[in-house]
Write a protein that holds these residues in place. Structure first.
Motif, PDB file in Angstrom:
ATOM      1  N   GLY A   1       0.807  -1.223   0.000  1.00 32.95           N
ATOM      2  CA  GLY A   1       0.000   0.000   0.000  1.00 32.95           C
ATOM      3  C   GLY A   1       0.832   1.260   0.000  1.00 32.95           C
ATOM      4  N   ASP A   2       2.130   1.128  -0.174  1.00 28.50           N
ATOM      5  CA  ASP A   2       3.011   2.296  -0.176  1.00 28.50           C
ATOM      6  C   ASP A   2       2.968   3.003  -1.532  1.00 28.50           C
ATOM      7  OD1 ASP A   2       5.036   4.094   0.555  1.00 28.50           O
ATOM      8  OD2 ASP A   2       6.626   2.720  -0.077  1.00 28.50           O
ATOM      9  N   ALA A   3       3.233   2.270  -2.589  1.00 27.93           N
ATOM     10  CA  ALA A   3       3.290   2.875  -3.927  1.00 27.93           C
ATOM     11  C   ALA A   3       1.892   3.094  -4.491  1.00 27.93           C
ATOM     12  CB  ALA A   3       4.093   1.979  -4.864  1.00 27.93           C
ATOM     13  N   GLY A   4       1.789   4.048  -5.390  1.00 29.29           N
ATOM     14  CA  GLY A   4       0.510   4.326  -6.037  1.00 29.29           C
ATOM     15  C   GLY A   4       0.159   3.256  -7.049  1.00 29.29           C
ATOM     16  N   VAL A   5      -1.083   2.868  -7.081  1.00 27.40           N
ATOM     17  CA  VAL A   5      -1.566   1.862  -8.030  1.00 27.40           C
ATOM     18  C   VAL A   5      -2.819   2.423  -8.712  1.00 27.40           C
ATOM     19  CG1 VAL A   5      -2.531  -0.462  -8.270  1.00 27.40           C
ATOM     20  CG2 VAL A   5      -0.652  -0.067  -6.662  1.00 27.40           C
ATOM     21  N   LYS A   6      -2.844   2.331 -10.041  1.00 24.53           N
ATOM     22  CA  LYS A   6      -4.036   2.718 -10.812  1.00 24.53           C
ATOM     23  C   LYS A   6      -4.479   4.153 -10.465  1.00 24.53           C
ATOM     24  CE  LYS A   6      -8.287   0.509 -12.417  1.00 24.53           C
ATOM     25  NZ  LYS A   6      -9.384  -0.391 -12.052  1.00 24.53           N
ATOM     26  N   ASN A   7      -3.561   5.069 -10.624  1.00 24.59           N
ATOM     27  CA  ASN A   7      -3.816   6.481 -10.304  1.00 24.59           C
ATOM     28  C   ASN A   7      -4.358   6.631  -8.885  1.00 24.59           C
ATOM     29  OD1 ASN A   7      -3.719   9.246 -10.885  1.00 24.59           O
ATOM     30  ND2 ASN A   7      -5.864   9.278 -11.534  1.00 24.59           N
ATOM     31  N   TRP A   8      -3.788   5.857  -7.967  1.00 23.11           N
ATOM     32  CA  TRP A   8      -4.114   5.913  -6.540  1.00 23.11           C
ATOM     33  C   TRP A   8      -5.541   5.447  -6.245  1.00 23.11           C
ATOM     34  CZ3 TRP A   8       0.258   6.721  -3.929  1.00 23.11           C
ATOM     35  CH2 TRP A   8       1.278   7.460  -4.562  1.00 23.11           C
TER      36      TRP A   8
ATOM     37  N   GLY B   1     -12.305  16.078 -15.890  1.00 17.08           N
ATOM     38  CA  GLY B   1     -11.430  15.113 -15.224  1.00 17.08           C
ATOM     39  C   GLY B   1     -10.947  15.541 -13.855  1.00 17.08           C
ATOM     40  N   GLU B   2     -11.563  16.569 -13.285  1.00 17.79           N
ATOM     41  CA  GLU B   2     -11.093  17.061 -11.992  1.00 17.79           C
ATOM     42  C   GLU B   2     -11.185  15.987 -10.902  1.00 17.79           C
ATOM     43  OE1 GLU B   2     -12.875  20.743 -10.871  1.00 17.79           O
ATOM     44  OE2 GLU B   2     -11.487  21.050  -9.211  1.00 17.79           O
ATOM     45  N   GLU B   3     -12.182  15.113 -11.024  1.00 20.62           N
ATOM     46  CA  GLU B   3     -12.369  14.080  -9.999  1.00 20.62           C
ATOM     47  C   GLU B   3     -11.229  13.059  -9.972  1.00 20.62           C
ATOM     48  OE1 GLU B   3     -14.047  14.615 -12.751  1.00 20.62           O
ATOM     49  OE2 GLU B   3     -15.143  12.853 -13.492  1.00 20.62           O
ATOM     50  N   PHE B   4     -10.399  13.051 -11.017  1.00 22.28           N
ATOM     51  CA  PHE B   4      -9.300  12.081 -11.065  1.00 22.28           C
ATOM     52  C   PHE B   4      -7.933  12.714 -10.795  1.00 22.28           C
ATOM     53  CE2 PHE B   4     -12.437  10.376 -14.308  1.00 22.28           C
ATOM     54  CZ  PHE B   4     -13.064   9.545 -13.382  1.00 22.28           C
ATOM     55  N   LEU B   5      -7.924  13.994 -10.474  1.00 16.64           N
ATOM     56  CA  LEU B   5      -6.653  14.664 -10.158  1.00 16.64           C
ATOM     57  C   LEU B   5      -6.139  14.200  -8.794  1.00 16.64           C
ATOM     58  CD1 LEU B   5      -7.086  18.428 -11.099  1.00 16.64           C
ATOM     59  CD2 LEU B   5      -5.530  16.771 -12.135  1.00 16.64           C
ATOM     60  N   VAL B   6      -4.855  13.897  -8.729  1.00 13.29           N
ATOM     61  CA  VAL B   6      -4.241  13.554  -7.445  1.00 13.29           C
ATOM     62  C   VAL B   6      -3.008  14.442  -7.283  1.00 13.29           C
ATOM     63  CG1 VAL B   6      -3.456  11.701  -5.941  1.00 13.29           C
ATOM     64  CG2 VAL B   6      -4.996  11.186  -7.819  1.00 13.29           C
ATOM     65  N   VAL B   7      -3.223  15.594  -6.674  1.00 13.14           N
ATOM     66  CA  VAL B   7      -2.165  16.595  -6.579  1.00 13.14           C
ATOM     67  C   VAL B   7      -2.189  17.300  -5.217  1.00 13.14           C
ATOM     68  CG1 VAL B   7      -1.973  17.120  -9.049  1.00 13.14           C
ATOM     69  CG2 VAL B   7      -3.718  18.265  -7.695  1.00 13.14           C
ATOM     70  N   ALA B   8      -1.055  17.880  -4.880  1.00 17.37           N
ATOM     71  CA  ALA B   8      -0.947  18.746  -3.703  1.00 17.37           C
ATOM     72  C   ALA B   8      -0.614  20.143  -4.215  1.00 17.37           C
ATOM     73  CB  ALA B   8       0.137  18.253  -2.762  1.00 17.37           C
TER      74      ALA B   8
ATOM     75  N   LYS C   1      -8.334  14.432  -2.225  1.00 16.38           N
ATOM     76  CA  LYS C   1      -8.915  13.562  -1.205  1.00 16.38           C
ATOM     77  C   LYS C   1      -8.392  12.131  -1.300  1.00 16.38           C
ATOM     78  CE  LYS C   1     -13.389  12.993   1.021  1.00 16.38           C
ATOM     79  NZ  LYS C   1     -14.842  13.110   0.883  1.00 16.38           N
ATOM     80  N   ARG C   2      -7.972  11.723  -2.476  1.00 16.86           N
ATOM     81  CA  ARG C   2      -7.457  10.359  -2.618  1.00 16.86           C
ATOM     82  C   ARG C   2      -6.235  10.113  -1.744  1.00 16.86           C
ATOM     83  NH1 ARG C   2      -7.900   8.190  -8.868  1.00 16.86           N
ATOM     84  NH2 ARG C   2     -10.160   8.318  -8.927  1.00 16.86           N
ATOM     85  N   PHE C   3      -5.623  11.171  -1.282  1.00 22.97           N
ATOM     86  CA  PHE C   3      -4.442  10.978  -0.443  1.00 22.97           C
ATOM     87  C   PHE C   3      -4.763  10.977   1.042  1.00 22.97           C
ATOM     88  CE2 PHE C   3      -1.258  10.500  -3.464  1.00 22.97           C
ATOM     89  CZ  PHE C   3      -0.109  10.192  -2.770  1.00 22.97           C
ATOM     90  N   THR C   4      -6.010  11.161   1.369  1.00 22.26           N
ATOM     91  CA  THR C   4      -6.361  11.128   2.792  1.00 22.26           C
ATOM     92  C   THR C   4      -7.440  10.105   3.101  1.00 22.26           C
ATOM     93  OG1 THR C   4      -7.973  12.903   2.473  1.00 22.26           O
ATOM     94  CG2 THR C   4      -5.770  13.543   3.189  1.00 22.26           C
ATOM     95  N   GLU C   5      -8.118   9.604   2.079  1.00 20.52           N
ATOM     96  CA  GLU C   5      -9.256   8.735   2.343  1.00 20.52           C
ATOM     97  C   GLU C   5      -9.390   7.686   1.249  1.00 20.52           C
ATOM     98  OE1 GLU C   5     -12.682  11.035   3.264  1.00 20.52           O
ATOM     99  OE2 GLU C   5     -14.013   9.295   3.312  1.00 20.52           O
ATOM    100  N   ALA C   6      -9.445   6.395   1.661  1.00 21.18           N
ATOM    101  CA  ALA C   6      -9.637   5.306   0.703  1.00 21.18           C
ATOM    102  C   ALA C   6     -11.129   5.058   0.539  1.00 21.18           C
ATOM    103  CB  ALA C   6      -8.933   4.044   1.191  1.00 21.18           C
ATOM    104  N   ALA C   7     -11.678   5.633  -0.501  1.00 18.44           N
ATOM    105  CA  ALA C   7     -13.134   5.540  -0.683  1.00 18.44           C
ATOM    106  C   ALA C   7     -13.516   4.225  -1.343  1.00 18.44           C
ATOM    107  CB  ALA C   7     -13.599   6.712  -1.542  1.00 18.44           C
ATOM    108  N   PRO C   8     -14.677   3.655  -1.007  1.00 21.34           N
ATOM    109  CA  PRO C   8     -15.153   2.443  -1.677  1.00 21.34           C
ATOM    110  C   PRO C   8     -15.232   2.696  -3.187  1.00 21.34           C
ATOM    111  CG  PRO C   8     -16.583   3.033   0.151  1.00 21.34           C
ATOM    112  CD  PRO C   8     -15.628   4.153  -0.027  1.00 21.34           C
TER     113      PRO C   8
END
Lengths: 614, 78
Positions: free
Chosen positions: A255-262, A421-428, A554-561
């Motif tokens: 669970g360390d590395a990103g998989v499938k765009n997190w 595509g904003e819902e798929f952005l994974v950025v800080a 949010k993908r970096f703080t919460e693992a959503a179903p």
């Protein structure tokens, strides 16, 4: 002054002036070098709210006292500027041989503002600097460019430069040296491109005098013993043989590395059969020799020869862990040759592999979810794991062609330009994330969101220690601050992060004292780290940034179903971590302004205090 | 009880089976195997990640008969 050349070069490319300035002892003692010294100089010499691509914008190449001083792991230099992505502070460091070579050429740092009308490069030899026309070099890629500099100035030159990515001011452009070493993050390559500066080329033989040479050699012996038989032995064996990607399979499965765009997990989406061929153990059969940066006893790098019929990979660097993740697990790509092709393309064109792979991951998820069409992707069938499509898109990004002209702006800006595509952005704050999931190591989330350079795993804090239900939020502030202090000193001293795994605890301050002769007390060492953090942070405050300026997907703080795997149900309270950190750093929790008392207590920040408390 | 333990170290994986009269926690099962190999659990189990049936487990969680416990060392790369 021990550990320093004692001289900095200031270049204005608009009027072609070059000016030497003394590096005074107080500044050196208070800010060391690298990002600390860089932040201090840019704060003093670059006006607030300067256009990042305008003439007032300043970029710095900053060495450290460890460069050229025979300190093991002490070869890193730092590029500093405003970031075209975050609009705030940026620093990124790189190994190889350029940092020590700049010091040998006679300078602790080079700072550049202005904009040249035509392409130029700066050549420094034995303390003398001159600008040269680079019109014929504009457009050249890394290997050819460095070969050209050797042809012009001799075999012993070293260069830091931009590729075509930086020339077209791509915000994911890196600053390159030694063909494949990169100060990759935050977009400083674009700032250099905006100045029409192709490279800094250096040559010289100056020695760096150290205060306590015998003490320094003793520390080297201590470190070597720790790597051979001590607590650092296992780490050193693994990383010395396989480099940063030694544990790639572990990282994907745990669970360390990103998989499938997190959005996925290794156990469900990228199992061992897919990760092992991509990781360093799997590609070891292609290794032809080790690669060490300057004065490194570990040698985590390697050069490989990969037979294939699509691209010359006969002399290509082994992809780093981050690159294996960005072009492998993040895209569900199990083909190691395509990962190396993308790595080679990014190195040649001067793009950050983390941001390039992550931008492809964003586009890939958009395509697979029907948000982007095949036509919009220039006919590329960007299904998960399609290695040919990944290389084809990477090449377009590197060359800025077709859809690549949009994607080379990075994922956030591409999303804005395409309007979806904003819902798929994974950025800080717009920076694509490194390959360490803060849903596994909670403390990373605070660093990712609120470090002066967001989206980095190398900026201290609690770090990569796995977290769980028993995570102790109550003490997170203290641990966070301790990690920040260590990180600020390590980065400013030019010490390699990987060296930390091989080194005895607490060796960096001891090296610092041996090299510089500055007799820091333990309390002064703590103040040093805090001061450098405040200095970097002050650049952002002056740009008008406050807590609400910093964002984290949010993908970096919460693992959503329907998330499965080890991070299922994982949720980190990044704001609580941040509150704890701001409190212990005496920062207002909304404005993020440190208290006047805290700034005065660490000292050396008079200009910051004057600006914040006028 | 009898459980299998699969260790993922940085550059290799290896496995073994442990048996005990009582219910084992994840940490106890991993430590039993390491001790049997003459290794030091206190040092080696610091910061590892446990997983059973593709779900994360924590050190003091109990295992069930026949479980396969995966243990991942994590040094994180660069």
């Amino acid at each position: 002054m021990f550990g320093y050349a004692g001289k900095m070069l200031f270049v204005n490319l608009t009027n072609k002036t070059l000016e030497d300035r003394i590096l005074d002892e107080e500044t050196a003692r208070n800010f060391i070098g690298g990002p600390g010294l860089g932040a201090k100089i840019l704060y003093e010499n670059m006006p607030a709210h300067a256009d990042v691509f305008g003439p007032e914008s300043m970029v710095g190449f900053v060495t450290s006292p460890f460069n050229n001083a025979n300190v093991f792991f002490g070869g890193r230099y730092t590029v500093v500027s405003k970031s075209p992505v975050t609009g705030g502070w940026n620093d990124a460091n790189s190994g190889g041989y350029f940092g020590p070579a700049l010091k040998k050429a006679g300078y602790d740092a080079v700072f550049i503002n202005g904009i040249s009308e035509t392409p130029v490069y700066l050549y420094i030899e034995d303390g003398k600097a001159q600008l040269y026309d680079a019109s014929a070099l504009w457009g050249m890629t890394s290997k050819a460019l460095e070969a050209k500099f050797r042809e012009i100035h001799g075999e012993k030159v070293q260069a830091a430069f931009i590729g075509p990515g930086g020339e077209r001011m791509s915000p994911i452009a890196a600053v390159m040296n030694n063909e494949h070493r990169a100060a990759g993050r935050g977009g400083s390559g674009a700032v250099i491109g905006s100045k029409k500066l192709k490279a800094i080329v250096v040559k010289g033989e100056a020695r760096t005098e150290v205060a306590d040479r015998e003490g320094l050699l003793q520390l080297n012996r201590e470190l070597a013993a720790n790597m051979k038989d001590g607590p650092g032995a296992g780490f050193s064996r693994a990383f010395g043989a396989y480099g940063t990607g030694a544990g790639f399979t572990n990282s994907t499965l745990s669970g360390d590395a990103g998989v499938k765009n997190w959005s996925g997990s290794g156990v469900a989406d990228y199992p061992e059969a897919m990760s092992t061929p991509v990781g360093s153990v799997g590609i070891d059969k292609f290794k032809k020799k080790k690669y060490n940066c300057s004065n490194c006893p570990l040698g985590c790098g390697a050069i490989m020869d990969i037979p294939n019929d699509k691209m010359d990979l006969s002399d290509t660097p082994r992809p780093e862990y981050e690159t294996q993740g960005a072009f492998g697990s993040l895209l569900l790509n199990s083909d190691p040759i395509s990962v190396s092709q993308c790595n080679e393309l990014c190195n040649e064109y001067g793009l950050d592999t983390i941001s390039t792979g992550s931008t492809i991951a964003w586009a890939m998820e958009c395509y697979n979810e029907g948000v982007l069409s095949r036509e919009e992707l220039d006919g590329i069938d960007l299904t998960w794991g399609n290695s040919d499509a990944i290389v084809a898109l990477c090449e377009k990004i590197c060359k800025g062609e077709g859809i690549g002209a949009t994607l080379c702006q990075g994922s956030r800006e591409a999303c804005r330009r395409l309007g979806k595509g904003e819902e798929f952005l994974v950025v800080a704050s717009g920076i694509e994330e490194p390959q360490h999931d803060s849903r596994l190591a909670y403390g990373l989330s605070r660093t990712y969101k609120y470090d002066p350079t967001p989206g980095r795993h190398v900026k201290g804090g609690i770090g990569m220690r796995p977290s769980g239900p028993d995570f102790d939020y109550a003490t997170s502030g203290e641990a966070d601050k301790a990690g920040v202090i260590l990180s600020e000193i390590r980065n400013s001293a030019g010490y390699c992060l990987l060296g930390g795994g091989a080194s005895p605890q607490g060796i960096i301050p001891r090296y610092l004292i041996a090299v510089t002769g500055f007799q820091y007390t333990p309390e002064e060492i703590d103040d040093l780290g805090v001061r450098i953090f405040y200095m970097r942070h002050a650049f952002n405050l002056r740009e008008g940034m406050s807590r609400k300026s910093f964002t984290l997907s949010k993908r970096f703080t919460e693992a959503a179903p329907p998330f499965t795997g080890p991070l299922k149900d994982s949720k980190v309270d990044v704001e609580r971590l941040a509150d704890n950190f701001f409190e212990i750093m005496h920062m207002d929790k909304e404005t993020l302004v440190p208290s006047k008392e805290a700034l005065e207590a660490v000292g050396g920040l008079d200009l910051v205090i004057a600006d914040l408390y006028r | 009880m009898r459980v299998s333990v699969v260790f993922y170290e940085l550059t290799q994986k290896w496995e073994g089976t442990v048996e005990a009269p009582q219910v084992l926690t994840c940490e106890e099962a991993a430590a039993l195997l390491l001790r049997r190999e003459g290794r030091n659990p206190a040092e080696e189990l610091n910061g590892v990640i446990y997983m059973v049936d593709q779900a994360r487990r924590f050190p003091d969680q109990s295992l069930a008969e026949g479980d396969i416990l995966f243990v991942y060392t994590l040094l994180g790369g660069g």
